[in-house]
Design a protein around this motif. Structure first.
Motif: not given
Ligand code: ZN
Length: 632
Positions: A263, A287, A491-492, A495, A498-499, A563
């Motif tokens: 990240a 982005s 951008q995995a 992401q 953030r999760q 998740k």
């Protein structure tokens, strides 16, 4: 003394009778709303809630379940044990054992929570509609798509104003953040968005959620304590797959440790691409530009290759290859809308397994988003079987006179996702409605079949099946396919962190409750952000005040479920990657161990039975292009 058949089945019947009446009403309320229906629906809600509480706290029913459970011979394999187990658990969670006074208090808490959660959502909505952005200089609007500008011009005309009037709704917010070149305009929208329903909102401050949040957390804590749990998180986990707060915290921390470096690198890449340090209101804008440069594949290029009917044919072909089931269109089924279709799912012997309504186009009076809902649940009848029926609902742009409905790849993923839920509902072999299909499946595992199905839509072999240019009939060219596949990991890492931030925040709020005030809530968020966040957030950010997932209901102490289920789905998928995505034996195993069992088994056992071991996080990390951190 009553047997399971004498004592419990009539209650299963009773619940199913109610479901068969209410499911169509609630479905129509979502897809074909009108004022009369809304009034009738809203009048029924409190009645239903009261009925459910009455049942859940009924001691005589509780004793009946307990007696039947005590006399149930061990090893009965048809799910009857699970029916009893779930019911007894839910009785206890609803406070059936409490003395009268505490029971009444529990009931009052549930009612107040229902009302406060609705108030929370209403405040978010109202604080959005109370704000709009007015502009009279066309130059300020550079970069914004023409259709959105047109809409804003119409809004202004309706409000008898000059120029353009932008609402603060989600699509507009996303569009401005992604496309508006004017940084001040982005800042206005960002600030308005992250201060919704707070005392810092630029609009009407009567919609401040700060006290509502504190009250909700206090009541949830009291509710959990009343029935003997230390905190709401513990209470909520009783009916989930995860065993403890510690297990979830370790799980999230482990993911964060792996994703953090990726990240950080992604954020650095973005800043060096932009040539400046970036604030929160710059991220989506830059982005989007970076994505276009890196992968040079756009929505507009892809859509013509994904006409809805080709995608559906391809999806049905995938289901056939996996499970040998054909989806057959049934004509002359009475529906609420002329473009709704009904399919029967038929096996090799010609037997109908179940049915599915598809309602796929956006229209007025239809709730936004996409979902699967059960219309009819599988149930054993005296001499027959009540077969399951699913609703598959999406909001795709409808066809025009000249162009068919063309899907973005995101839309394709949505369709595959919901079809995974539908298969989970339709392929069940369980005959008791309360644990049949998706019923009784823990919240943190119910997205396993749906996220699993999404993977197919990234496979070259499947893209060949589902794509067919609406003018030329050509499948998606290999070069575009490669770009699309490469863009999956864009951008995995960002992401993921953030999760994880949202999940940890939700978990800590519900696990470490002492007293809740607005400051405490923000304090918890600050601590977690310091731990895991990568993109800096401004001090005025009041994200908790509009976090409807956890304060509006459903996901309280359960946000980690996203998740959690992704890990299960990616790990299950990795078996297919290893052994072939259409490996029939493997598909049969997935079907029997996961899709057919409903809520009759512990999902951790079921997963182990399928995969031969407990779930691992590595397949998800690999899928997200995240590599293990280098030792420092
Ligand atoms: Zn889902």
């Amino acid at each position: 003394m009553l047997s399971f058949e004498e004592g419990i089945l009539p209650l299963e019947d009773l619940a199913d009778r109610l479901h068969r009446v209410w499911a169509p009403i609630s479905h129509l309320h979502a897809v074909a709303n009108n004022p009369q229906l809304r009034t009738a629906y809203n009048n029924c809600l409190p009645l239903l809630a009261r009925y459910q509480t009455e049942i859940a706290q009924n001691e005589r029913l509780y004793r009946l379940y307990q007696q039947v459970a005590d006399r149930m011979p061990p090893g009965r394999a048809d799910g009857a044990g699970a029916v009893l187990h779930h019911a007894l658990r839910d009785f206890r969670l609803a406070g059936v054992n409490l003395p009268l006074k505490k029971k009444a208090r529990f009931k009052a808490i549930v009612e107040e929570l229902t009302q406060l959660q609705a108030e929370f959502e209403q405040n978010v909505l109202d604080s959005m509609t109370s704000q709009s952005y007015h502009e009279t200089d066309l130059e300020t609007l550079a970069g914004i798509p023409a259709t959105v500008i047109e809409q804003a011009a119409e809004n202004a005309r309706e409000a008898s104003k000059e120029g353009w009037l932008f609402e603060l709704d989600q699509p507009t917010y996303m569009t401005i953040m992604t496309h508006a070149e004017n940084r001040d305009m982005r800042f206005w929208f960002y600030r308005a968005w992250v201060t919704r329903a707070s005392s810092d909102a630029a609009g009407d401050r009567e919609f401040d959620n700060t006290d509502v949040m504190a009250r909700i957390l206090a009541l949830r804590q009291e509710q959990a304590r009343l029935v003997g749990y230390a905190h709401y998180a513990e209470y909520s986990l009783i009916s989930k797959m995860a065993d403890s707060v510690e297990e979830i915290r370790d799980f999230l921390q482990n993911l964060a440790d792996h994703a953090h470096a990726t990240a950080v690198k992604e954020f650095q890449t973005l800043e060096s691409f932009a040539g400046r340090s970036l604030a929160a209101w710059d991220i989506a804008f830059w982005s989007d530009k970076l994505r276009l440069r890196e992968y040079s594949v756009s929505d507009a290029q892809l859509r013509p290759y994904f006409p809805l009917d080709s995608v559906l044919d391809g999806l049905f072909a995938v289901i056939y290859k996996l499970y040998g089931l054909k989806a057959e269109l049934v004509e002359d089924v009475n529906t609420w809308q002329s473009d709704v279709r009904f399919y029967s799912l038929v096996d090799a012997s010609g037997e109908v397994i179940g049915g599915m309504f598809t309602d796929l186009f956006a229209r007025r009076n239809k709730r936004s988003g996409a979902w699967m809902d059960d219309c009819i649940v599988r149930k054993k009848l005296e001499h027959d079987l009540q077969k399951p029926v699913a609703h598959l609902v999406c909001n795709f742009a409808p066809p025009t006179k000249t162009v068919p409905c063309l899907l973005s790849h995101d839309d394709v993923l949505t369709l595959f996702h919901e079809s995974g839920h539908a298969l989970h509902h339709l392929l069940t072999r369980v005959d008791y409605p309360s644990v049949s299909g998706i019923n009784g499946v823990p919240w943190d595992a119910v997205e396993l079949p749906s996220q699993f199905m999404e993977n197919f839509a990234w496979e070259p072999e499947v893209v060949m099946l589902i794509s067919s240019h609406y003018e030329t009939g050509e499948p998606l060219p290999a070069e575009l396919l490669e770009k699309l596949r490469a863009s999956r990991i864009f951008q995995a890492g960002l992401q993921m962190v953030r999760q994880i931030e949202f999940s940890l925040f939700d978990l800590r709020l519900h696990a470490e409750y002492e007293s809740a005030s607005g400051d405490d809530i923000l304090g918890v968020l600050d601590e977690i952000r310091a731990q895991v966040a990568v993109v800096p957030q401004p001090e005025f950010n009041r994200f908790p005040n509009s976090f409807t997932h956890i304060f509006g209901g459903g996901y309280a102490a359960g946000y980690y479920s996203y998740k959690w289920a992704e890990v299960l789905a990616a790990d299950a998928w990795s078996a297919f990657e290893d052994q072939g995505i259409f490996n029939a034996d493997l598909a049969a195993l997935f079907r029997s161990k996961i899709l057919e069992i409903g809520g009759t088994e512990k999902i951790s056992d079921a997963f182990k039975a399928f995969r031969g071991r407990p779930p691992k996080i590595q397949p998800l990390l690999r899928q997200a292009g995240i590599h293990a951190p280098q030792p420092t």
